[in-house]
Design a protein around this motif. Sequence first.
Motif, PDB file in Angstrom:
ATOM      1  N   THR A  21       0.832  -1.196   0.000  1.00 47.20           N
ATOM      2  CA  THR A  21       0.000   0.000   0.000  1.00 47.20           C
ATOM      3  C   THR A  21       0.867   1.245   0.000  1.00 47.20           C
ATOM      4  OG1 THR A  21      -1.676  -1.204   1.233  1.00 47.20           O
ATOM      5  CG2 THR A  21      -1.872   1.190   1.202  1.00 47.20           C
ATOM      6  N   GLN A  22       1.933   1.220   0.822  1.00 44.85           N
ATOM      7  CA  GLN A  22       2.833   2.371   0.852  1.00 44.85           C
ATOM      8  C   GLN A  22       3.491   2.584  -0.500  1.00 44.85           C
ATOM      9  OE1 GLN A  22       5.250   0.980   4.114  1.00 44.85           O
ATOM     10  NE2 GLN A  22       4.413   2.517   5.482  1.00 44.85           N
ATOM     11  N   SER A  23       3.921   1.511  -1.124  1.00 45.40           N
ATOM     12  CA  SER A  23       4.593   1.621  -2.415  1.00 45.40           C
ATOM     13  C   SER A  23       3.655   2.169  -3.475  1.00 45.40           C
ATOM     14  CB  SER A  23       5.127   0.252  -2.856  1.00 45.40           C
ATOM     15  OG  SER A  23       6.063  -0.225  -1.918  1.00 45.40           O
ATOM     16  N   LEU A  24       2.411   1.676  -3.469  1.00 46.93           N
ATOM     17  CA  LEU A  24       1.450   2.159  -4.452  1.00 46.93           C
ATOM     18  C   LEU A  24       1.116   3.615  -4.229  1.00 46.93           C
ATOM     19  CD1 LEU A  24      -0.819  -0.964  -4.617  1.00 46.93           C
ATOM     20  CD2 LEU A  24       0.496  -0.005  -6.502  1.00 46.93           C
ATOM     21  N   THR A  25       0.999   3.999  -2.958  1.00 46.65           N
ATOM     22  CA  THR A  25       0.749   5.405  -2.675  1.00 46.65           C
ATOM     23  C   THR A  25       1.882   6.251  -3.214  1.00 46.65           C
ATOM     24  OG1 THR A  25      -0.462   4.825  -0.688  1.00 46.65           O
ATOM     25  CG2 THR A  25       0.321   7.090  -0.849  1.00 46.65           C
ATOM     26  N   CYS A  26       3.112   5.778  -3.037  1.00 47.90           N
ATOM     27  CA  CYS A  26       4.280   6.489  -3.545  1.00 47.90           C
ATOM     28  C   CYS A  26       4.244   6.578  -5.058  1.00 47.90           C
ATOM     29  CB  CYS A  26       5.557   5.786  -3.083  1.00 47.90           C
ATOM     30  SG  CYS A  26       7.071   6.491  -3.740  1.00 47.90           S
ATOM     31  N   SER A  27       3.792   5.503  -5.712  1.00 47.64           N
ATOM     32  CA  SER A  27       3.841   5.450  -7.158  1.00 47.64           C
ATOM     33  C   SER A  27       2.801   6.327  -7.818  1.00 47.64           C
ATOM     34  CB  SER A  27       3.640   4.006  -7.626  1.00 47.64           C
ATOM     35  OG  SER A  27       4.585   3.165  -7.039  1.00 47.64           O
ATOM     36  N   ASP A 128      10.796 -10.248  -5.037  1.00 50.61           N
ATOM     37  CA  ASP A 128      10.540  -8.889  -5.520  1.00 50.61           C
ATOM     38  C   ASP A 128       9.040  -8.658  -5.656  1.00 50.61           C
ATOM     39  OD1 ASP A 128      13.179  -8.254  -5.641  1.00 50.61           O
ATOM     40  OD2 ASP A 128      13.399  -8.586  -7.803  1.00 50.61           O
ATOM     41  N   ILE A 129       8.603  -7.429  -5.379  1.00 48.02           N
ATOM     42  CA  ILE A 129       7.198  -7.056  -5.494  1.00 48.02           C
ATOM     43  C   ILE A 129       7.006  -6.286  -6.795  1.00 48.02           C
ATOM     44  CG2 ILE A 129       5.306  -5.780  -4.428  1.00 48.02           C
ATOM     45  CD1 ILE A 129       6.808  -6.124  -1.762  1.00 48.02           C
ATOM     46  N   VAL A 130       6.068  -6.714  -7.622  1.00 48.15           N
ATOM     47  CA  VAL A 130       5.824  -6.091  -8.926  1.00 48.15           C
ATOM     48  C   VAL A 130       4.430  -5.461  -8.915  1.00 48.15           C
ATOM     49  CG1 VAL A 130       5.687  -6.447 -11.409  1.00 48.15           C
ATOM     50  CG2 VAL A 130       7.277  -7.822 -10.043  1.00 48.15           C
ATOM     51  N   LEU A 131       4.365  -4.177  -9.207  1.00 48.23           N
ATOM     52  CA  LEU A 131       3.105  -3.452  -9.320  1.00 48.23           C
ATOM     53  C   LEU A 131       2.893  -3.098 -10.786  1.00 48.23           C
ATOM     54  CD1 LEU A 131       3.903  -0.961  -6.426  1.00 48.23           C
ATOM     55  CD2 LEU A 131       2.799  -3.174  -6.229  1.00 48.23           C
ATOM     56  N   SER A 132       1.693  -3.249 -11.286  1.00 47.84           N
ATOM     57  CA  SER A 132       1.460  -2.997 -12.712  1.00 47.84           C
ATOM     58  C   SER A 132       0.056  -2.475 -12.953  1.00 47.84           C
ATOM     59  CB  SER A 132       1.691  -4.277 -13.524  1.00 47.84           C
ATOM     60  OG  SER A 132       0.817  -5.304 -13.090  1.00 47.84           O
ATOM     61  N   ALA A 133      -0.113  -1.823 -14.106  1.00 49.18           N
ATOM     62  CA  ALA A 133      -1.418  -1.291 -14.511  1.00 49.18           C
ATOM     63  C   ALA A 133      -1.416  -1.078 -16.013  1.00 49.18           C
ATOM     64  CB  ALA A 133      -1.707   0.026 -13.791  1.00 49.18           C
ATOM     65  N   LYS A 134      -2.604  -1.107 -16.600  1.00 46.27           N
ATOM     66  CA  LYS A 134      -2.780  -0.860 -18.029  1.00 46.27           C
ATOM     67  C   LYS A 134      -3.478   0.487 -18.204  1.00 46.27           C
ATOM     68  CE  LYS A 134      -2.653  -3.355 -21.215  1.00 46.27           C
ATOM     69  NZ  LYS A 134      -1.678  -3.452 -22.340  1.00 46.27           N
ATOM     70  N   VAL A 135      -2.982   1.273 -19.169  1.00 44.09           N
ATOM     71  CA  VAL A 135      -3.587   2.569 -19.471  1.00 44.09           C
ATOM     72  C   VAL A 135      -4.131   2.530 -20.895  1.00 44.09           C
ATOM     73  CG1 VAL A 135      -3.226   5.062 -19.624  1.00 44.09           C
ATOM     74  CG2 VAL A 135      -1.941   3.711 -17.951  1.00 44.09           C
ATOM     75  N   GLY A 136      -5.430   2.809 -21.042  1.00 49.67           N
ATOM     76  CA  GLY A 136      -6.059   2.800 -22.361  1.00 49.67           C
ATOM     77  C   GLY A 136      -5.630   3.980 -23.210  1.00 49.67           C
ATOM     78  N   ASN A 137      -6.215   4.118 -24.383  1.00 53.64           N
ATOM     79  CA  ASN A 137      -5.825   5.169 -25.319  1.00 53.64           C
ATOM     80  C   ASN A 137      -6.200   6.550 -24.772  1.00 53.64           C
ATOM     81  OD1 ASN A 137      -4.919   6.550 -27.507  1.00 53.64           O
ATOM     82  ND2 ASN A 137      -6.518   5.857 -28.915  1.00 53.64           N
ATOM     83  N   LYS A 181       4.824  -0.414 -15.111  1.00 49.44           N
ATOM     84  CA  LYS A 181       5.368  -1.495 -14.294  1.00 49.44           C
ATOM     85  C   LYS A 181       6.370  -0.926 -13.294  1.00 49.44           C
ATOM     86  CE  LYS A 181       7.842  -5.930 -14.688  1.00 49.44           C
ATOM     87  NZ  LYS A 181       8.492  -6.864 -15.645  1.00 49.44           N
ATOM     88  N   ILE A 182       6.192  -1.292 -12.033  1.00 50.67           N
ATOM     89  CA  ILE A 182       7.097  -0.869 -10.970  1.00 50.67           C
ATOM     90  C   ILE A 182       7.568  -2.108 -10.222  1.00 50.67           C
ATOM     91  CG2 ILE A 182       7.339   0.525  -8.879  1.00 50.67           C
ATOM     92  CD1 ILE A 182       4.944   2.178  -9.895  1.00 50.67           C
ATOM     93  N   VAL A 183       8.875  -2.246 -10.052  1.00 50.20           N
ATOM     94  CA  VAL A 183       9.432  -3.401  -9.347  1.00 50.20           C
ATOM     95  C   VAL A 183      10.157  -2.908  -8.093  1.00 50.20           C
ATOM     96  CG1 VAL A 183      10.978  -5.379  -9.454  1.00 50.20           C
ATOM     97  CG2 VAL A 183       9.711  -4.677 -11.502  1.00 50.20           C
ATOM     98  N   VAL A 184       9.667  -3.364  -6.933  1.00 50.96           N
ATOM     99  CA  VAL A 184      10.309  -3.051  -5.658  1.00 50.96           C
ATOM    100  C   VAL A 184      11.249  -4.200  -5.327  1.00 50.96           C
ATOM    101  CG1 VAL A 184       9.936  -2.536  -3.223  1.00 50.96           C
ATOM    102  CG2 VAL A 184       8.251  -1.803  -4.920  1.00 50.96           C
ATOM    103  N   GLY A 185      12.542  -3.920  -5.309  1.00 48.13           N
ATOM    104  CA  GLY A 185      13.542  -4.974  -5.138  1.00 48.13           C
ATOM    105  C   GLY A 185      13.657  -5.447  -3.704  1.00 48.13           C
ATOM    106  N   SER A 186      12.683  -6.224  -3.268  1.00 48.63           N
ATOM    107  CA  SER A 186      12.649  -6.687  -1.881  1.00 48.63           C
ATOM    108  C   SER A 186      13.296  -8.054  -1.682  1.00 48.63           C
ATOM    109  CB  SER A 186      11.186  -6.742  -1.406  1.00 48.63           C
ATOM    110  OG  SER A 186      10.375  -7.444  -2.328  1.00 48.63           O
TER     111      SER A 186
END
Length: 858
Positions: A21-27, A128-137, A181-186
């Motif tokens: 949650t903290q990482s996503l808030t940061c992102s 490692d924790i990977v956060l991702s999302a898709k953005v439309g046109n 894509k965000i990778v937190v190197g944990s």
Amino acid sequence: MKNSLFKRAVATVAAVPLALTQSLTCSFAASDVSVPVSVAAAEDTDTSFTLQSLLHIAPDDEDQYSDWNFTASNAIDKLLAEGKTAGNINLSSIFDVVAANAGQYKEIAEHIIAITTETKYEINENGDIVLSAKVGNISAALSEVFKNSFGLLNEKLAEKYCAPELKNIDYTQVKASGSIKIVVGSSDLAARTKVPVTFGFTPDETGKELGTAESIDYIYNKLQEYKQVAYAAIDAATSDFDKAAAKADVDDNIGKYERLTNFLTRNLNRVLTETKSAEYDNVAALIARLNRSKFLQRHNKQIPENGAAIAESKKVQKLYNKAKNFFNKNAKPYTLDIEASELGAFADSLYGIKTETVKGNASFVANFPEDEFEALDAYYAEQGEEVDHENTYKQVIVNVDASKIDGNSFTVDVKIKRNLVTKPIETTTTTTTETTTDTDTESTTSESETEETESTTTTTETEVTESTTTTTETEVTETETVTEVTETETVTETETVTETETETSGSTVTETETETSGSTVTETETETDSSTTVTETETVTETDTETDSSTTVTETTSETTESTTETVTETEPVVTLALVGTPYVNNEGDADKSGFVAKYGFYTQIDKAFSFNQVEKLELTIMYKQDIVDTDGKVKTVSRKTAIDISDKFNYGEATPGSVFDLTKAQKSQFKYELAIYAAEDIYAPAELGGEVILAKGTKLTNDFDEDILVPVYIGVKGDADLNGKITSDDASLALRFYTQLSKHDADSTAVQLSSNVIAKAKDAEGNDIDDPNGLYDNFAAFLIDTYTDYAGAIPAEENWRVGKKDMFAGTGSRKYDATDASYILRYYTWASGQGDKVLTIADQAAGWDYATGKAAE
């Protein structure tokens, strides 16, 4: 360490959801930095995590550092073992905050948020924790009829130029979608506290991941594609209108987004190059410094004054509660039992704050009070030591290495440290031989009509201690006599107040009040409409008697008769005005709402000056606060803005076409420049706001983003028909051909292509280059070849900057092209060739044109 690994593992089952949650808030939240903290080793039965447990450092810890990294690593391992490695993330609350703070781009932001899908997290096998999302046109959002959108631009173009076909320009043909894509190197958390983070945006059309700088460039290039779509629609329109002016309107609208990309680029460069440091006593001082920043003042925004006030913010509470609920849902049976108010209070406990930034590396160090003295005292007492309470405290230490943030990575190193100071427990032995006699004598004081106090104390103490050395016995007797003094104080006070009240508005009121507790009060009050007269008489008699052993001191003080007359007149609410912040030029929004409107201008490298007439509107926005004090004394503060016209009070500093012109750029077919503008004299606030100087002479004008206010100009080489930055016989040939073709098109210069350069061309539907005779750059080429300006109705030099192929000047005529222009160009080319290898200065080139046009002989 004495704490078991099992207890640490049990206590940290819930750590990862919080970290996520903290990482996503940061992102996703602009400029937020989440700082992980240690989780205390809990008892097996502990299921509740408090702020105290998060900041816990065991007394027996070897290095007195929090073990949050070790704890988090164990939690990740446990989640992997149980198969809890992926999940969806509901970011609605974060997105709501982003949209709510998007200002004039709110509707566009909401639309983009709506097409952001598949937001999820995953824990890889390595941890490692990977956060991702898709953005439309994104083009779809920009095509809607929102404020500042391209869709709204379509409607305005169609209405302004009576060209209904412009209402349906299709921007969705520009593809602007991809994935984040965000990778937190944990994976290496068990060994170190430094966490690497990589991130990137991958456009769907290329499949290549882009870093920060590349992503900004990607956005800028997409904006150019949107421009070309609009240009093509304007060129294809069958309605008769000023297509060059319509394209300029497109430039102005899309220019708002270009300025945002420039803003991002400047701040990225600032992170990588800036070096500064600062110290603050506490968080309130840090916030106060931020609130003095030009950016916040110009936007009339202020951060709440301290951590507690921030925690009370509804936006902060909404975000925090979402994070807390996420934690508690995914970490059952463990719960996070910390309120936002507790975090605010913790922030306010920080002191001795130090920040430093050195070319992409930033550090933050803050102290906070030690909160575990009881446990520390008990532990170190067993070791024969005691803790120094005065000098023992804890610290939060954060180091961020952002030296590669223009690429796709940065690292965060977070430590929580105890600065422990101990000292040996002191033991002492004392031998004393003492005989003491204390006698308190009787002291009596009495006086008529006073209170009598009698105090009698007699104490006799005798203590004998025998101390023996080798051969001598010594007896020491010490006698001490203390006489206790009894003090008696008598106070007699008489107070008389007389007030008279008479109200003459049709009735009479008489009020009498008598108080018998040693004072008498009689009141009479007179009130006539809006004034009050009060007569007050006060008599005080005070007697103070003090008896010290055999000495009696009597002190009498008399203070008599104080008379005051006060007149109070009712008034209207009081309104005061005060300037705040730094004045700026509002260059956002439509032309009728913007404080800055300027046309682009054409110049040759030998022109003497830039025209002030390019700037059609220039207003300075002044911010002030209005304090209204009503008759009840209540204060209401209202923020206000006003604008003053300074269109006759600016200049371009020392800039001239010759000093700005860059031959290297011209030879790369780059001709556009942007001029900063300055206050030509001291600018004063309106009289009602104090009339003081608010902008000193020579100050550069900026907008509310602290960006320079810029005037667009195009500067080229006189006679350069093919726009390659050189004068050759080809330029003369193109000028002659252009003149010849005009006779075949009824002298309609906008129907004949002049320049052969690709920048003067347009694109057809298949992407092929086609003539664009009414485009900006062909108009610019025609401006450069108009070397003969002495014809009847000629354009004055001061207006030559903005007359295209067919534009009129004061209704007297338009630009003309004939064989003389080609002749002058050829003559100048011959002259320049005869100069050999000499590097021609601007003055040399001006002299050459004087020779070519015959002015040198005049």
